[in-house]
Scaffold this active site. Structure first.
Site, PDB file in Angstrom:
ATOM      1  N   GLU A  67       9.116   1.481  11.165  1.00  0.00           N
ATOM      2  CA  GLU A  67      10.172   2.473  10.910  1.00  0.00           C
ATOM      3  C   GLU A  67       9.482   3.822  10.885  1.00  0.00           C
ATOM      4  O   GLU A  67       8.828   4.180   9.910  1.00  0.00           O
ATOM      5  CB  GLU A  67      10.853   2.198   9.554  1.00  0.00           C
ATOM      6  CG  GLU A  67      11.581   0.876   9.471  1.00  0.00           C
ATOM      7  CD  GLU A  67      12.906   0.874  10.220  1.00  0.00           C
ATOM      8  OE1 GLU A  67      13.246   1.893  10.858  1.00  0.00           O
ATOM      9  OE2 GLU A  67      13.594  -0.153  10.183  1.00  0.00           O
ATOM     10  N   GLY A 109       6.624   5.194   8.029  1.00  0.00           N
ATOM     11  CA  GLY A 109       5.852   6.429   7.948  1.00  0.00           C
ATOM     12  C   GLY A 109       5.966   7.183   9.259  1.00  0.00           C
ATOM     13  O   GLY A 109       6.918   6.975  10.023  1.00  0.00           O
ATOM     14  N   SER A 110       4.982   8.004   9.539  1.00  0.00           N
ATOM     15  CA  SER A 110       5.078   8.873  10.711  1.00  0.00           C
ATOM     16  C   SER A 110       4.810   8.098  12.007  1.00  0.00           C
ATOM     17  O   SER A 110       4.151   7.050  11.999  1.00  0.00           O
ATOM     18  CB  SER A 110       4.073  10.015  10.583  1.00  0.00           C
ATOM     19  OG  SER A 110       2.778   9.492  10.588  1.00  0.00           O
ATOM     20  N   THR A 111       5.287   8.645  13.097  1.00  0.00           N
ATOM     21  CA  THR A 111       5.059   8.028  14.404  1.00  0.00           C
ATOM     22  C   THR A 111       3.561   8.009  14.725  1.00  0.00           C
ATOM     23  O   THR A 111       3.048   7.024  15.277  1.00  0.00           O
ATOM     24  CB  THR A 111       5.866   8.772  15.483  1.00  0.00           C
ATOM     25  OG1 THR A 111       7.260   8.639  15.151  1.00  0.00           O
ATOM     26  CG2 THR A 111       5.648   8.197  16.864  1.00  0.00           C
ATOM     27  N   ALA A 112       2.856   9.062  14.329  1.00  0.00           N
ATOM     28  CA  ALA A 112       1.414   9.119  14.619  1.00  0.00           C
ATOM     29  C   ALA A 112       0.687   7.957  13.938  1.00  0.00           C
ATOM     30  O   ALA A 112      -0.131   7.263  14.569  1.00  0.00           O
ATOM     31  CB  ALA A 112       0.849  10.453  14.145  1.00  0.00           C
ATOM     32  N   THR A 113       0.975   7.706  12.661  1.00  0.00           N
ATOM     33  CA  THR A 113       0.321   6.592  11.963  1.00  0.00           C
ATOM     34  C   THR A 113       0.780   5.262  12.553  1.00  0.00           C
ATOM     35  O   THR A 113      -0.003   4.316  12.664  1.00  0.00           O
ATOM     36  CB  THR A 113       0.608   6.649  10.447  1.00  0.00           C
ATOM     37  OG1 THR A 113       0.246   7.936   9.971  1.00  0.00           O
ATOM     38  CG2 THR A 113      -0.173   5.606   9.689  1.00  0.00           C
ATOM     39  N   GLY A 114       2.049   5.198  12.951  1.00  0.00           N
ATOM     40  CA  GLY A 114       2.572   3.980  13.578  1.00  0.00           C
ATOM     41  C   GLY A 114       1.757   3.597  14.807  1.00  0.00           C
ATOM     42  O   GLY A 114       1.421   2.420  14.999  1.00  0.00           O
ATOM     43  N   LYS A 122       0.879  -1.185   0.000  1.00  0.00           N
ATOM     44  CA  LYS A 122       0.000   0.000   0.000  1.00  0.00           C
ATOM     45  C   LYS A 122       0.914   1.232   0.000  1.00  0.00           C
ATOM     46  O   LYS A 122       1.425   1.647   1.035  1.00  0.00           O
ATOM     47  CB  LYS A 122      -0.861  -0.025   1.271  1.00  0.00           C
ATOM     48  CG  LYS A 122      -2.228   0.632   1.142  1.00  0.00           C
ATOM     49  CD  LYS A 122      -2.212   2.077   0.729  1.00  0.00           C
ATOM     50  CE  LYS A 122      -1.988   3.045   1.864  1.00  0.00           C
ATOM     51  NZ  LYS A 122      -1.848   4.439   1.397  1.00  0.00           N
TER      52      LYS A 122
HETATM   53  P1  NAD Z   1       2.280   8.880   6.998  1.00  0.00           P
HETATM   54  O1  NAD Z   1       2.359   8.185   8.307  1.00  0.00           O
HETATM   55  O2  NAD Z   1       1.374  10.021   6.847  1.00  0.00           O
HETATM   56  O3  NAD Z   1       1.839   7.835   5.856  1.00  0.00           O
HETATM   57  C1  NAD Z   1       2.571   6.639   5.611  1.00  0.00           C
HETATM   58  C2  NAD Z   1       1.633   5.597   5.005  1.00  0.00           C
HETATM   59  O4  NAD Z   1       0.663   5.206   5.971  1.00  0.00           O
HETATM   60  C3  NAD Z   1       0.858   6.077   3.791  1.00  0.00           C
HETATM   61  O5  NAD Z   1       0.865   5.045   2.827  1.00  0.00           O
HETATM   62  C4  NAD Z   1      -0.541   6.297   4.341  1.00  0.00           C
HETATM   63  O6  NAD Z   1      -1.555   6.148   3.381  1.00  0.00           O
HETATM   64  C5  NAD Z   1      -0.621   5.192   5.363  1.00  0.00           C
HETATM   65  N1  NAD Z   1      -1.628   5.394   6.412  1.00  0.00           N
HETATM   66  C6  NAD Z   1      -2.144   6.547   6.873  1.00  0.00           C
HETATM   67  N2  NAD Z   1      -3.018   6.326   7.866  1.00  0.00           N
HETATM   68  C7  NAD Z   1      -3.056   4.986   8.043  1.00  0.00           C
HETATM   69  C8  NAD Z   1      -3.754   4.126   8.933  1.00  0.00           C
HETATM   70  N3  NAD Z   1      -4.606   4.596   9.833  1.00  0.00           N
HETATM   71  N4  NAD Z   1      -3.515   2.801   8.864  1.00  0.00           N
HETATM   72  C9  NAD Z   1      -2.643   2.303   7.963  1.00  0.00           C
HETATM   73  N5  NAD Z   1      -1.967   3.059   7.086  1.00  0.00           N
HETATM   74  C10 NAD Z   1      -2.175   4.385   7.129  1.00  0.00           C
HETATM   75  O7  NAD Z   1       3.792   9.248   6.640  1.00  0.00           O
HETATM   76  P2  NAD Z   1       4.327  10.102   5.389  1.00  0.00           P
HETATM   77  O8  NAD Z   1       3.959  11.527   5.611  1.00  0.00           O
HETATM   78  O9  NAD Z   1       3.923   9.434   4.120  1.00  0.00           O
HETATM   79  O10 NAD Z   1       5.904   9.915   5.540  1.00  0.00           O
HETATM   80  C11 NAD Z   1       6.718  10.766   6.260  1.00  0.00           C
HETATM   81  C12 NAD Z   1       7.048  10.156   7.602  1.00  0.00           C
HETATM   82  O11 NAD Z   1       7.652   8.878   7.413  1.00  0.00           O
HETATM   83  C13 NAD Z   1       8.064  10.954   8.392  1.00  0.00           C
HETATM   84  O12 NAD Z   1       7.688  10.999   9.750  1.00  0.00           O
HETATM   85  C14 NAD Z   1       9.354  10.150   8.244  1.00  0.00           C
HETATM   86  O13 NAD Z   1      10.286  10.351   9.270  1.00  0.00           O
HETATM   87  C15 NAD Z   1       8.825   8.762   8.212  1.00  0.00           C
HETATM   88  N6  NAD Z   1       9.790   7.853   7.576  1.00  0.00           N
HETATM   89  C16 NAD Z   1      10.459   6.960   8.372  1.00  0.00           C
HETATM   90  C17 NAD Z   1      11.411   6.117   7.811  1.00  0.00           C
HETATM   91  C18 NAD Z   1      12.182   5.134   8.639  1.00  0.00           C
HETATM   92  O14 NAD Z   1      12.869   4.268   8.079  1.00  0.00           O
HETATM   93  N7  NAD Z   1      12.109   5.193   9.956  1.00  0.00           N
HETATM   94  C19 NAD Z   1      11.675   6.198   6.433  1.00  0.00           C
HETATM   95  C20 NAD Z   1      10.976   7.128   5.663  1.00  0.00           C
HETATM   96  C21 NAD Z   1      10.021   7.940   6.256  1.00  0.00           C
END
Ligand code: NAD
Length: 469
Positions: free
Chosen positions: A243, A221-226, A170
């Site tokens: 991550e 992705g972001s910590t909030a979504t994590g 996804k």
């Molecule tokens: P994001 O968390 O907004 O989105 C990431 C993904 O999660 C997207 O595909 C989104 O559609 C999906 N998503 C959103 N809500 C969801 C839910 N409720 N359930 C499941 N999936 C959901 O992050 P972003 O803005 O796309 O990316 C930027 C962030 O990612 C930054 O915080 C960055 O530090 C982090 N990041 C971390 C690493 C790492 O290796 N630690 C690498 C790259 C980016």
């Protein structure tokens, strides 16, 4: 190998039925991405579950051979993929950007195929014999961000496939075309149904994270979504590798040579125009060399051209989306209003199209300023003064995230001693952000848990099974 137009057309839906993706450098349409709803996710998961047992039965050697062929296929289409990535994500073709990212996909596919993984004999004392194996999980969900969309998709899917799993990907709704095209090329070498991209929104991601037929979610992705994904996964006790966001500190020790380190600090901070999870986002510099570091860094930063990614001259691009542009612009404005000194940048030219924010360096800024304390995820670097190493380490460790960090010094022993005191998953010495498919990578604190890459990363895509007897 297909032409750019043919590759794009092969992943696009019938004209008018998709969602238009716009180039963040120009505002022009790049193409249409399919809108996949929950029913499409269901069919992708079913197809994955059906294809997985035969794939698992092939064994490691045959699966690795398929990954090597997939790497060759990506290499053959590298220029077309890089161009699409540049147009959709914004990153330039040149520099450590789009071509570099596609090259990393090839490198990670090959390296993952070559990682050794043998059963381990844990005890063999004449009475007890216990062997540790790693069995396939089944279907793995891979949810990714928009900053390094292709590379991060490969980081997730390559070890999952190598370990005998099927994968449903996804991608971020901001960069689906890049991932669709990459997977289209990889799929030339894989059985049908084993690897599918679902080009959906957050609702599709949420369903994937809670889906009973998915055994593990790889999330970047972001910590909030994590945090949300942890909750969604609870009912099915899904395995997770997370991550998440970072806000990496770099500490420059008083003996460092400002001229010698300026270029590497620049790329550590501004790789992918600052839109990199493990980029240097807070630079702590000792009083003795503070002014010299500011001066050298400004000289390097001034010389780096930013603009449309298809122009070979450019090595920095736009922010990928308006929301991220606003985050960076607001944080820099607030820093300026607080009395911090803007050494370079900070004044975007809003008469031009595209989400370009200039390379920005901010000095004499307080450690609790939001530009320091929040993940700005863009081309703005705050430079904070310190006088004692204890003070620098305390500031570096003062946040609830810890993905990467770096220490800069001519004295390797001194740098390693400081590195050992920093709470981060990786601490680089005299560089920042360099990842390697052989070396485990993951976050401390709220930057996530689990590691990717290397044999440890492979093991994370398997279920440990002990054969005792
Ligand atoms: P994001 O968390 O907004 O989105 C990431 C993904 O999660 C997207 O595909 C989104 O559609 C999906 N998503 C959103 N809500 C969801 C839910 N409720 N359930 C499941 N999936 C959901 O992050 P972003 O803005 O796309 O990316 C930027 C962030 O990612 C930054 O915080 C960055 O530090 C982090 N990041 C971390 C690493 C790492 O290796 N630690 C690498 C790259 C980016």
């Amino acid at each position: 190998m297909e032409t750019y137009d043919a590759l794009l057309a092969s992943v696009a839906p019938a004209a008018g039925s998709g969602r238009t993706i716009f180039d963040p450098a120009t505002g022009e349409a790049v193409g249409e991405a399919p809108i996949h709803e929950l029913d499409y996710l269901e069919s992708a998961v079913s197809a994955a579950a059906a294809a997985q047992p035969a794939w698992a039965a092939l064994g490691h050697d045959a699966r690795s051979a398929a990954l090597l062929k997939a790497a060759d296929a990506v290499e053959r289409s590298a220029e077309e993929l890089a161009r699409l990535l540049s147009r959709e994500q914004g990153k330039p073709l040149n520099g450590p950007n789009a071509r570099f990212e596609v090259g990393a996909c090839v490198a990670w596919l090959r390296a993952t195929a070559g990682l050794p993984l043998e059963p381990e004999t844990i005890v063999d004392d004449g009475e007890t014999r216990a062997e540790l194996h790693y069995r396939p999980i089944g279907v793995v969900g891979a949810i990714g961000p928009w900053n390094w969309p292709m590379m991060i998709a490969v980081w997730q899917l390559a070890p999952a496939l190598r370990m005998g799993n099927a994968v449903v990907v996804k991608p971020s709704e901001y960069t689906p075309l890049s991932v669709l095209a990459l997977v289209k090329v990889i799929n030339e070498e894989l059985p049908e149904g084993l690897l599918t991209v679902v080009s959906g929104g957050r609702d599709v991601g949420a369903r994937l994270a809670g889906h009973p037929a998915i055994g593990k979610v790889m999330f970047t992705g972001s910590t909030a979504t994590g945090r949300t994904i942890i909750k969604s996964s609870a009912d099915t006790v899904k395995r997770l590798t997370l991550e998440l966001g970072g806000n990496d500190a770099g500490i420059v020790l008083p003996d460092a040579d400002p001229k010698a380190i300026a270029q590497d600090i620049f790329w550590g901070a501004f790789l992918n125009t600052g839109q990199t999870c493990a980029a240097l986002k807070r630079l702590y510099v000792h009083d003795d060399i503070y002014d010299a570091v500011c001066e050298e860094l400004t000289a390097v930063a001034k010389a780096m051209p930013m603009g449309n990614g298809l122009d070979e001259n450019n090595v920095l691009g736009p922010l990928q989306n308006k929301a991220q542009y606003d985050v960076v612009a607001n944080l820099v404005e607030a820093a300026r209003a607080s009395g911090a000194r803007v050494l370079l940048g900070g004044n975007p030219d809003t008469s031009q199209p595209g989400y370009f924010y200039p390379t920005t360096l901010v000095a004499d800024i307080a450690n609790d300023n939001p530009l320091v304390a929040e993940e700005q995820f863009g081309p703005a670097l705050p430079i904070i003064r310190y006088s004692t190493i204890d003070e620098a380490v305390e500031m570096a460790n003062g946040l609830d995230v810890g993905l990467g960090a770096s220490v800069w010094s001519a004295d390797l022993k001194a740098a390693r001693d400081v590195a050992a005191r920093i709470q981060a998953g990786t601490v680089w010495i005299n560089r920042h952000g360099a990842v390697d498919p052989r070396i485990p990578f993951g976050g401390a604190k709220q930057s996530g848990y689990g590691v990717e890459f290397g044999v440890e990363g492979l093991k994370a895509l398997g279920v440990p099974q002990v054969i005792n007897g």
